[in-house]
Design a protein around this motif. Sequence first.
Motif, short mmCIF file in Angstrom:
data_model
loop_
_atom_site.label_atom_id
_atom_site.label_comp_id
_atom_site.label_asym_id
_atom_site.label_seq_id
_atom_site.Cartn_x
_atom_site.Cartn_y
_atom_site.Cartn_z
N ALA A 1 -2.29 0.66 -10.25
CA ALA A 1 -3.39 -0.27 -10.49
C ALA A 1 -2.90 -1.72 -10.43
O ALA A 1 -3.61 -2.61 -9.94
CB ALA A 1 -4.02 0.02 -11.85
N GLN B 1 -2.66 -2.56 -6.83
CA GLN B 1 -4.00 -2.72 -6.28
C GLN B 1 -4.57 -4.10 -6.63
O GLN B 1 -5.22 -4.74 -5.80
CB GLN B 1 -4.92 -1.62 -6.82
N GLN C 1 2.20 1.67 -3.49
CA GLN C 1 1.10 2.13 -4.34
C GLN C 1 0.86 3.63 -4.17
O GLN C 1 0.72 4.38 -5.14
CB GLN C 1 -0.17 1.36 -4.01
N LYS C 2 0.85 4.09 -2.93
CA LYS C 2 0.59 5.50 -2.65
C LYS C 2 1.71 6.38 -3.19
O LYS C 2 1.45 7.41 -3.83
CB LYS C 2 0.43 5.73 -1.15
N GLU D 1 0.83 -1.21 0.00
CA GLU D 1 0.00 0.00 0.00
C GLU D 1 0.87 1.26 0.00
O GLU D 1 0.53 2.27 -0.64
CB GLU D 1 -0.94 0.00 1.21
#
Length: 281
Positions: free
Chosen positions: A271, A274, A198-199, A195
């Motif tokens: 994406a 995710q 991803q951020k 996460e």
Amino acid sequence: MPLHKRETGEIFQKRLQQLLQRSGMNKAQFAESIGVNRSALAQLLSEQLLRLPRAETLSRIAQAHKVSIDWLLGLSQDEHLLSELSSVMEIEQVANGQHTKLGQWHRDAMGYKIRYVPSNLPDSLMIEEVIDYERQYTQIPIEIRKLETNSQLAYNRITESEMEVCLPLQRLKLLAQGVGIWEELPKALRRQQLEHIQKLVDDLYPSYRLFLYDGRKIFSAPLTVFGSQRAVIYVGDMYVVINSLEEIRALTRHFERLIRNAAVNPHESAAFIQALLAKYG
């Protein structure tokens, strides 16, 4: 404490004026020596503009007048141009408890594109718990690893910075699945790390671009190309530092092949991560 852009501009102007005065040249001659016209030099010296030059101009000033870029920007009080002493290739040993030169190399390449193939996860994208966990597989002291992570993230947040990162997509899949070196890392931390990546790839885009290639089809050793300044290949507890422009260009072409073979491009990276989170929980 890092300098603000205005402070850096003021220091640069004072030191450029100092170089002009001790060169014995008039402004036209000095401008020619650093590859700009008189109008551009006047802007660089203007107290109203406080303008920093492009990286190429900064490099020409340093080379023409035998000073370091760090000195020009106020990052060092030592004005000597150490790069003149550099050989075509050097071995940099990482001894226990010593800082590496990564932060210095990033500053030297300010304004240039940095191309990076990490040995595992990109340093600037790692959370502290994963750095702690990874220390059993690295010979670099933990405090230095954390310092390098924070330093590189700070560099990536600078507006003028530009970094491209190429990573085998399987490395993120292994992290999501918790296999290989990640089998003892708790699932909650694996998810937190994904996460976090991803951020950051979303927040830092487009100055920070993460390309994911299929490691079954193409291979790369861990390396960083610091613009045209130097390239570094990582070999365990050693860095092979390459200063020859011809070899730097060859490694740049290798990196560009990784980009051309990317299965996931930077605008798709968040994406992709995710999807891993959704699949592996």
